[in-house]
Each structure stands twice: as structure tokens, then as C-alpha cells.
Design a protein around this motif. Sequence first.
Motif, PDB file in Angstrom:
ATOM      1  N   THR A 131      17.232   1.388  13.096  1.00 29.72           N
ATOM      2  CA  THR A 131      16.765   2.418  14.027  1.00 29.72           C
ATOM      3  C   THR A 131      17.144   2.080  15.458  1.00 29.72           C
ATOM      4  O   THR A 131      17.544   2.944  16.239  1.00 29.72           O
TER       5      THR A 131
ATOM      6  N   LEU B 124      20.937   4.029  14.673  1.00 31.25           N
ATOM      7  CA  LEU B 124      20.479   5.387  14.972  1.00 31.25           C
ATOM      8  C   LEU B 124      20.140   5.567  16.445  1.00 31.25           C
ATOM      9  O   LEU B 124      20.223   6.669  16.973  1.00 31.25           O
TER      10      LEU B 124
ATOM     11  N   CYS C 281      14.019  11.035  11.433  1.00 27.38           N
ATOM     12  CA  CYS C 281      15.073  11.160  10.421  1.00 27.38           C
ATOM     13  C   CYS C 281      14.875  12.437   9.596  1.00 27.38           C
ATOM     14  O   CYS C 281      15.839  13.170   9.334  1.00 27.38           O
TER      15      CYS C 281
ATOM     16  N   ASN D 233      17.454  15.575   9.590  1.00 31.89           N
ATOM     17  CA  ASN D 233      18.032  15.976   8.308  1.00 31.89           C
ATOM     18  C   ASN D 233      17.751  17.441   8.014  1.00 31.89           C
ATOM     19  O   ASN D 233      18.633  18.193   7.575  1.00 31.89           O
TER      20      ASN D 233
ATOM     21  N   ILE E 232      14.171   6.341   5.737  1.00 32.23           N
ATOM     22  CA  ILE E 232      14.969   6.004   6.925  1.00 32.23           C
ATOM     23  C   ILE E 232      16.314   5.417   6.498  1.00 32.23           C
ATOM     24  O   ILE E 232      17.366   5.778   7.029  1.00 32.23           O
TER      25      ILE E 232
ATOM     26  N   PHE F 288      18.579   8.102   5.011  1.00 34.66           N
ATOM     27  CA  PHE F 288      19.146   8.946   6.055  1.00 34.66           C
ATOM     28  C   PHE F 288      20.220   8.202   6.834  1.00 34.66           C
ATOM     29  O   PHE F 288      21.277   8.760   7.150  1.00 34.66           O
TER      30      PHE F 288
END
Length: 499
Positions: free
Chosen positions: A206, A210, A224, A228, A434, A437
Motif C-alpha cells: 500500500t 499503490l 481498493c 475496483n 488488497i 487488487f
Amino acid sequence: MNSSVVVPVIDVQSNNFKELWPAMVLAFKTSSFIALDTELSGLGARKALLAESIEDRYKAICHAARTRSVLSLGLACYKKLDDKADRTYLVQVYNLTLLCAEEYVIEPQSVQFLVQHGFDFNKQYAQGVPYDKGNDKGGEPQGVTMRTLFVELLRANKPLVLHNGLIDLIFLYQCFYTQLPEKLGTFTADLSEMFPAGVYDTKYTTEYELRFTASYLEYAYKKCKLDNSRSITAAQDGPHVFLEFCNYTGRMQSYVDYRPCTDSLGRDGPLNICIQFSAYGWCPSGSSCPMSHDTDLIIRQDEKSKDDKRQKRKRRKKKKAAKQEGEEEDDETPRDKKAHMEDEDKDGEEKEERKDDEKVQEKLAPHEEMLSGEASAAEPQTELQTEPQKIESNATQTQEATPDERNQGPKASERKAEGGTHRAGFDAFMTGYIFAFATIRNAGESDSWIPACANKLYLSGKSVPLHVTKSTFSKSSRAHVTKMEHIWRKRFPKADGNA
């Protein structure tokens, strides 16, 4: 955009542990990856857990693992369904209530935190699955026990996914595997052999892949899921994450706790957000805090803040371009002269952005990140299961808030309910989501995970992760080698006799 998902979590206690054993082992073996989370009886002095030296941190967490216990273990088995579109996973979630058979320390702060989030200590002492810590008692473990279940987890040889997982791994090792080694290098060497398919930390993912504004578990999961869902709604190209859950019937239904995860992003009105909770997912005032701890509203505020900053940057660029054009037309204007108000606005904005960035980049988060370890979201058919029921992650079945609710601030009862899904099983589910994703953001092959995050554990306050690898300067511990020879029925390299 409102959406919700209801996650079936199978509660496992001593009275159904043997009955559910075959299903859990089958879920391990047929999964694509396994996400895990723990609830602990305490962690000891927080200052030692955040020591500058990573070796000192390891020793402090080892002391906690030897004197405290795992109260609950969450396991979420994600199986990728190759015959389904995009990234569709069959998810089976287990929440195991445990009871250490030895004396252990339990901290009042941990008890209070767990009780606020629905942990039932009466059920734990009445029905917790018993286990012993440290080395095996009476030779290699046999039968249906927590230690043999952990052995089955290792034998499955699947990627293990955790969130801020160093503490979880140390406790797992001490409670269900063998006595912890004295050196951190020996521990990481053991881990690399225990989980050859890789260990993944979604806290690290994360933060560094991300790059979300915040990285505590519930925030990362809901962000997430929202991204999505938006991608699916906009019909954007590329894979998306879809979920399926088993439709449990008969006797199995009595073991299932259905955990709803609702979104409130459609709610209007002022965003009275708790700044402390917004940054770290933890607030010292708890449920008595007058500000909102609603993660959906926090995400909404963060997104609005980002949009505002983008607009400011665009306006600044336009002003700069207009100024340069005017200077070219009027040669008499001194080239080095600056508009006082423009600079003032720019400097003020940059200072504000730096202040925000410093708040976001603050990594210590001592309470939330340390407590995340304490309570931080198979084949389709077995004799315990029926055909799976598909639930897409972008389902839109929550009810709209009434006008009165939208125009009022959060009620005390609503604040107390925030984070109500906070338990080991559901936290393991969120951790797995998480990871699922994040894998679709990976530009590699469709069956690859996230190579850049493999075997890297997040370290609070550090810019680099802890690498789970076997160093040329460290050997595996003797106890670990003995156990691995038992698990895999083959010889392993010579152990470190000093471990």
C-alpha cells in the motif's frame, strides 16, 4: 457510489475444530494464496517495539511473543478461478478462537481494545482451541492440533499475505512452530525456507506500490474496493477483481458469522473527520471521540483534497504561462520582477502541501500499527460446502441514507459501530483483497503476483523493508531444520548451532 459486501466468516472453536479440519486443509491446498491476521493478548512496551535498531526491535517482539499469546487467528484462502472472467476468486474465511495452555500476560489496554471490537473472552476461555508455545512437547506433534494445522499451512506451499506482518510472523513462529531464534538473521533465514512461495506485506504494498494517502488496513481495503468498483462501472480496460463465497447450508450455517462491509460514500453533509484516525486508523478517544471515524468519509475527504491540489496546480501553471506571455509582449517589464501576491499564494500553498505530506509520511503510528497485530476483512464442493454463490465486489445493494441522516453529524452509536468488522477473520479477508487488487496493477504476466513486494516486510519509521531471505552470514536454526525435515521428509542444510 454506494456498495456493500457480506463476507461469510466460519467461526472455529474447540467444539468444531476436528469437524472443520478437512475443509481448512483442503482450502490451504487448493488456494492461490493465503492471507492471515492475528489478535494478541498484548505487545509490551511500545518504545522497544519501535527501537532504532531492527535487531533490538526483533528482540522486543520476541519477548512479547514468549510472554503473551495469540487469542485469535484469521485465515482467508483465495482461490483464483481460471474459468471465470477477469480475476475471480473463491474466498473461504476462517476465524479461529484460541486458548494458550500456558500462563501468559494479557494487557488491560488490549482487553479494552478487543472488547470494544466485539471479542468474546467468555467464549475464548470456554471454547478456545488449545495450543502450547515454543518447542514441540513430546516429540513431533500428531493428531488434529493447532501445531499440525500450521504444518499443513506450510505444506500447502502458498504465498502468505499479511498486513504489517512482522509481529504476526514472530508470534506464529513462537506459538505454533518452535522456539524463536535469538538472532533476526536466523529468523528471516528460517522464514525463507518455511514459505518458499513468498511472503507479502500489504502494508508495504500500500505504501510503496499503490501509494495511497493512508495505509492502515480498513482504509487500504476500502480504497481498493472503491477503485475496483469505479473501474468496473466505467468499463475500463484491464482485469478487475470479483469474489465468490460458498453458500453454506445445514449444520455449517450455524458456524458462519456474516460480516457486512457497507460503504457510505453517497452520504452528504460536512466531513467532521478525526485527523488522528484519518492518518493512522487509531484514536486515543476511541468511541467517545466527537469526530467521525468513518473510513469511507475519510477516503472521500482525501480524494477531495487531492482534487483541490490538482486544481490549484493547474491555476498556478496558467498564471505562470500568462505572466511569461505578458513579459514577452512588454520588454520594458523587468524580467526578474515577481508578482508579490502570486508568490505569496504559491509559497503558502507549498507550505500547506508540505505540512500535509509530512502528516501522511509519518510512519510511526505507534498505537494503530502495533495494535494491528492485536486486532488489526479450496474446491467449491466438499462434504461441508455447496456450490459457491457469486458476489461481485461492485455490488450496489446498500440503502441510501435518509435526508435527516445526511444533514446530521455522526451519532454516538454510529461512531461506536465504526470498525465493527474488526476481527482476525475479516481482517485476513481485507488483507487478501488488497493483495488481489494490487496484483492486477502489476504489469507482469497474468499468473504473476507482485515481484517488487515479494519477501519484503514493512518496518515502521524506516524507508526500507525487512527482507525475508537467507543471508550468507546466517544459517537456519537447529530447531527449524529438524521441523522442516519432518514436514518435507528430506534433509536440509546444516543449521546454525548458536541459534
